[in-house]
Enzyme design. Sequence first.
Site, PDB file in Angstrom:
ATOM      1  N   TYR A  62       0.804  -1.226   0.000  1.00 51.97           N
ATOM      2  CA  TYR A  62       0.000   0.000   0.000  1.00 51.97           C
ATOM      3  C   TYR A  62       0.835   1.274   0.000  1.00 51.97           C
ATOM      4  O   TYR A  62       2.048   1.223   0.093  1.00 51.97           O
ATOM      5  CB  TYR A  62      -1.080  -0.016   1.079  1.00 51.97           C
ATOM      6  CG  TYR A  62      -0.730  -0.095   2.546  1.00 51.97           C
ATOM      7  CD1 TYR A  62       0.517   0.171   3.050  1.00 51.97           C
ATOM      8  CD2 TYR A  62      -1.746  -0.443   3.460  1.00 51.97           C
ATOM      9  CE1 TYR A  62       0.759   0.115   4.410  1.00 51.97           C
ATOM     10  CE2 TYR A  62      -1.509  -0.502   4.821  1.00 51.97           C
ATOM     11  CZ  TYR A  62      -0.255  -0.211   5.284  1.00 51.97           C
ATOM     12  OH  TYR A  62      -0.017  -0.273   6.620  1.00 51.97           O
ATOM     13  N   GLU A  63       0.139   2.364  -0.172  1.00 57.33           N
ATOM     14  CA  GLU A  63       0.796   3.674  -0.313  1.00 57.33           C
ATOM     15  C   GLU A  63       1.753   3.659  -1.500  1.00 57.33           C
ATOM     16  O   GLU A  63       2.808   4.301  -1.476  1.00 57.33           O
ATOM     17  CB  GLU A  63       1.528   3.997   0.996  1.00 57.33           C
ATOM     18  CG  GLU A  63       1.747   5.469   1.296  1.00 57.33           C
ATOM     19  CD  GLU A  63       0.453   6.286   1.314  1.00 57.33           C
ATOM     20  OE1 GLU A  63      -0.555   5.802   1.857  1.00 57.33           O
ATOM     21  OE2 GLU A  63       0.469   7.395   0.752  1.00 57.33           O
ATOM     22  N   GLY A  64       1.355   2.952  -2.560  1.00 49.97           N
ATOM     23  CA  GLY A  64       2.196   2.800  -3.748  1.00 49.97           C
ATOM     24  C   GLY A  64       3.045   1.548  -3.643  1.00 49.97           C
ATOM     25  O   GLY A  64       3.996   1.502  -2.862  1.00 49.97           O
ATOM     26  N   GLN A 102       7.256   2.639  -6.331  1.00 49.06           N
ATOM     27  CA  GLN A 102       8.270   3.457  -5.647  1.00 49.06           C
ATOM     28  C   GLN A 102       9.544   3.516  -6.490  1.00 49.06           C
ATOM     29  O   GLN A 102      10.159   4.581  -6.642  1.00 49.06           O
ATOM     30  CB  GLN A 102       8.602   2.876  -4.267  1.00 49.06           C
ATOM     31  CG  GLN A 102       7.419   2.742  -3.317  1.00 49.06           C
ATOM     32  CD  GLN A 102       6.767   4.056  -2.975  1.00 49.06           C
ATOM     33  OE1 GLN A 102       7.429   5.092  -2.916  1.00 49.06           O
ATOM     34  NE2 GLN A 102       5.455   4.041  -2.781  1.00 49.06           N
TER      35      GLN A 102
END
Lengths: 593, 593
Positions: free
Chosen positions: A434-436, A441
Amino acid sequence: MPSYTPPTKDMQFILHDVLNVTGSDIPGYDELEADFTSAILEEAGKLTSEVLAPLNVVGDKEGCRLENGVVYTPTGFKDAFEQVKEGGWPGLDMPEEFGGQNMPYVMGTAVGEMFSSANMAFTMYQGLTHGAASAILAHGSQQQKETYLPKMVSCEWTGTMNLTEPHCGTDLGLMRTKAAPQDDGTYRITGQKIFISAGEHDMAENIIHLVLAKIEGGPEGIKGVSLFIVPKICVNDDGSLGARNGVSVGSIEEKMGIHGNSTCVMNYDDAVGYLVGEEHKGMRAMFTMMNEARLGVGMQGLSQAEVAYQNALEYAKDRLQGRDVTGAKAPEKPADPLIVHPDIRRSLMEQKSFAEGARAFILWGATMIDAAHRAGDKDADGLVSLLTPIIKGFLTDVGYDNTIKAQQVYGGHGYIEEWGMSQYTRDARIAMIYEGANGVQALDLVGRKLAQDGGKHVMAFFDLVKSFIKDNSGQDEAFDKEFLEPLKVASKDLQAAGMYFMQNGMTNPNNALSGSYDFMHMFGHVCLGLMWAKMGKASREALANGTSDTDFHETKLATGRYYMARQLPATALHLTRIQSGADTVMALEAANF
Amino acid sequence: MPSYTPPTKDMQFILHDVLNVTGSDIPGYDELEADFTSAILEEAGKLTSEVLAPLNVVGDKEGCRLENGVVYTPTGFKDAFEQVKEGGWPGLDMPEEFGGQNMPYVMGTAVGEMFSSANMAFTMYQGLTHGAASAILAHGSQQQKETYLPKMVSCEWTGTMNLTEPHCGTDLGLMRTKAAPQDDGTYRITGQKIFISAGEHDMAENIIHLVLAKIEGGPEGIKGVSLFIVPKICVNDDGSLGARNGVSVGSIEEKMGIHGNSTCVMNYDDAVGYLVGEEHKGMRAMFTMMNEARLGVGMQGLSQAEVAYQNALEYAKDRLQGRDVTGAKAPEKPADPLIVHPDIRRSLMEQKSFAEGARAFILWGATMIDAAHRAGDKDADGLVSLLTPIIKGFLTDVGYDNTIKAQQVYGGHGYIEEWGMSQYTRDARIAMIYEGANGVQALDLVGRKLAQDGGKHVMAFFDLVKSFIKDNSGQDEAFDKEFLEPLKVASKDLQAAGMYFMQNGMTNPNNALSGSYDFMHMFGHVCLGLMWAKMGKASREALANGTSDTDFHETKLATGRYYMARQLPATALHLTRIQSGADTVMALEAANF
C-alpha cells in the site's frame, strides 16, 4: 506470546549522538533536550509495551466484525484507544492551535515506530487520522480546519483516505467516483472505494473520509480528480453532529494480515462532500502528504522487523538445540542455545544491523521533513523527496524479509500462530503494497525523482556522502577500512548505476526502468551504509571520550562492521543487474511468457 | 479464484530434450517414450487442474476440524482422495509386488509437482504416506511389508512420520518418547509428538504412524533412537483391522498455511509399536529416505512458485493500469496491461526463469535417485546427496520469494484472501522450515556433504560443469557469451568459496559455517545456471534442426539469457560475504545483542 521492548535507548542515541537534534536550528528542535525526549519516549514505550502489544495477537485472531452496518473492533481496542487519546499521543506533532502538542515530526516518528511495533493494525486507526488531518491542515479552508481538526487531532473523530477503486489502484486517472456540484457549494459524491483502512469502526463518534472523486464535466483522467471531505455523520454549524451522511461500509475485506484494522469497501451514495482546496487539484493535495505517508509506511517495515527480531533473539537465547561446533557453551544443559550457531548469528546480525540502520535512516528523513515544513528548507525538501521512495520501498522489502528471518529462527514453532511470529510477517507484508506498491516506488525514484530539479538532489546526496568520507578519513585506520572504504565503494556503484541510466535511458527508457528496482535497493544500501558510518563515528567518538557505556558503543561498532562487510556489498550485484540493461527483461512477447 | 495449468510441455522438454531419459540405461527408463510420459503427465495434469486445484482455496478457508477425537478434512477432500486412489497415483513409483506401477521416481516427481501446485495441503496426505511406505520398504521385515505396504501403496491406509517433540526438532538426541520392550517382541510407545502432518483425518480407514522413540536402557542421545510402526488401528494376523491402538490426536495446530492438512499433536500412551530394522538404528532408517523427502520439499517450493507465477502472469496480462512509457500498447483501452511495464517484466522473468530452472534441477536430481536405487550407481547417490540440501534449501527459499513476487504483481488485491495469492505464500512458507529448516540444510551441505567421501562428489560436480562448458564451447559465439561464460564465472566463484572454507574452516569451523547459507545459495545458482545452459543447448539444437516449435525454443533461450545475465551473478555477492569470514558474524556476546 511475543513481547516487545521499546528501543528507546537506541532512539536516544540516534537523536542526540548521531543527528544531534538539539544542536539543529530547525524551529522547535531546541526543546529536544535529552531528558525531555527520554521522558516522551519512555512514556510512549510504556503505553506501547503494556497496553498495545498485548492486544496485537488479540486483534489478529479476532479481526473486525461487520454486523448490520456496524463494525466492531477486537476486544480491548476501544479501551486502549481511550488510553491513547487520554495521553494526547495522536496530536503529538500537531499544531497547538488545534489541540496538538506541536512537537517536531521526528518525535512523532520515533513514537510512531513503537506504536507500530507494538500493534500495527491498531496504530493504523490513528495513523490514517493523522494523514487525513494533515491533508486538511495543508489544503483545507479555515472553516474546515476549525470544524474538523480539533476532533481529529484528539482522535475523537478518526479519518480515512479513499483513493482506490476496484479497477484502479496506481492509475488513479481511471477513477469513476463522481462529485456532482450543488447550488449550496457542496457536492454529492457517488461511487465505490475499496481497501479503505479504518473505513468504519466503533472507536470514534465520527469518521472523516477524505475522498478523491471527479467533478462532472471536469478534465479527463488524473487532471480531473478533486479531493473532498465526506463525514460519516454531517457536522452542524455549531459543531454538533447532525444527520448520517450517504456513506456506508459494503464489506470488510478478508486479508492476509492486519486483521485488527477494518479494511472496508466504502459505498458513497449521494453523500454530501466538501471540496478541499481547488477543483481538479485533488492529486496535488493528496501528494503533499506523500513524503510523510510513505515515510510512515517505511517505518512500519522497520517496526515489524524490530519486534520480530526481538522475539527471535529471545528464542535463540532460550531454545536449547544442538551444540556449538567449537565446543559446548552450556555443558551443564542438555544442549546449547540456538544463538551459539553461526548461521543463527548471521540471521540475527542481519536483522539487528538492518533495524538499527533503518531507524537512523527514518529519523534522519523525519528531520528533513521538519526542516522543510518548519524552516522552509527547500534543499531538505528535495532530498527527502528523493529518498522517500527508498525509505518506503527498500525498508518495507527488507523489513519484510527480516520478519521472515525472525520467523525462521523459531523453526516449526514459527509457523504455528500460537507463537505470534507468523503475524509479524503477515502484517509486514502489506507495507510493501500500500501507499504505492514498491515497484511504483522504484519507478517514482528512477523515472521522476532522480532527474528532479535537474538532478540537484541526487548530486547533493553524493556530495553529502563524499564530504562525510573526506571529513572523517585518516583519523583511525580501522574506521577508514571498516566503514569509510566500503561506503565509498558502494557509493561509486550507485553513481555508476546513475551514469548507466543517463547514458542508456535517453535512447530507451526501458534501460532505466528495467533497473529501477535494483536501483532502489542499491540506493537503500548506500543510505544504510551512510547511517552506519555516522553511527560508527558517533560510537567511536563516545568511546574515545571515555563513555561509561562501552558495551553499547562497542556493540554498535560491531553491528556496523557486519553491515558494511556483509550487506553493503550487495550494491555490486545490483549494478551488474542494472548494467545488463533491458534486453533480457523485455525480450519476450506477452503471449510467449 | 486462481487457476492452474499443468506445465506438461515443459516437463516433456526436460525429460526428453534435456535429460534424454529414454536414452538412459537406468532400469525402467527405456519405457519412458515421449508418448508414454506424455499420456501419464496429461492424465495427471487433468486430475490436478480439474479436481485438486479447485479445492485448494476450500482447504485453506475451512481447514481441518477436530471433534471428539475425529479430524474432519475440508469439504471435497474425501471425494478427491477417492479419485486419486482410483487413478492409482499414490503407487505410481511403488513396486508392482505391493500394487504399485513401478515407474521411475522421476515420473513420480513430475506428477508430484502438479499435485503439489494444484493443492499442496491435500497432496501431503499421500506424500507422507509415500514417505512412510518407502521407509518400510527399505527397512521393514518381509512380514511388515506384506502387512502394510499394499494398503499404503493404494492409500487405503495413509502414513505419517513422527520425529519432532515440543523441546526437540533438529536435535533429535533430546527425544523423550519411550519404547518399552514386551515379551512378545513388540514395544509399548509412550510420549508426545508434535507437528505431525496428516496425523489424523477422515480419508483412510487406518493410519500407519512411523515413530521415533528411545528403547529404555539404550544408548544416550541420538544413538539410542529406534524406529517403530504404530498403527492407529492394530492389524490382525489375517490383515483385518483389530483394536484401536493407544494413539490419539491431542489437538490440531493453528498454522500460517497448509490449512487443509491436519497438523496434529499426537499422544502415544502405551501404544503397541513394531520395531522397524534394528534397535537404536532409527535415525539411519529415517535418513535413508532423506534425499527423497527433501527433494520432495524442494519440489513444493517450485510448485507454489509455479502456480503463483501462472496467476500473476494472467493478472499482468488482464489488469489495465498505466501506460507503456515507450508508447501506448493498447490505445483502444483506457490503460495498458500491467505486463508492458519493465518492472513487472523483471518480476515475471525472475519467476519464470526460476521455475523452469528449478524444474530441470529437481527432475535431474530425481534421475540420480533412480540411478542410485535402480542401478546401484554410487556416484549418482553421492552427487544427489550433495545436491539434496541445495534442492531443499535453495529452491524453497527462492520459491517462497517468488510467491511473494507473484503476490506483489496483484497490488492490494494480492493481500486480499479472495484472490488466492496470499495462500500460495503462506503454504510455501512451511517448505523453508520442515524436513530440516534451511539453515540446517546449509549446515548439512557445508559441514557434512562437501567433505563426504573425501570431497569426491563436489569434485564430480565441478568436473561435470567443466566438461559441459568444454564440450559445448566454440560452436556458437552467442551461446558461449550468453550461457557458457556466465556459468564459468559462477562456477569459479563457487570453487573460490570452497577453497576459502578449506583454507579457513580447519582453524576455525565458524569461518565455514558463517558462510554456509550463502554457499547453499551460490551453489543453487550454479546448479540452475547449469540447467539453463543445458536447456539452452537443447533449444539451440532444436532450432538448428528445424523444429516446428520455434516459439517454445526461442522463449526458452530468452528466459535462459535472463537467468544468466541477472540471477547467476549473485554468486559474486555470496562469495564476498563468505570471504568476509566469521569475525563480523560472531563478534557479539549473546548478552550484547
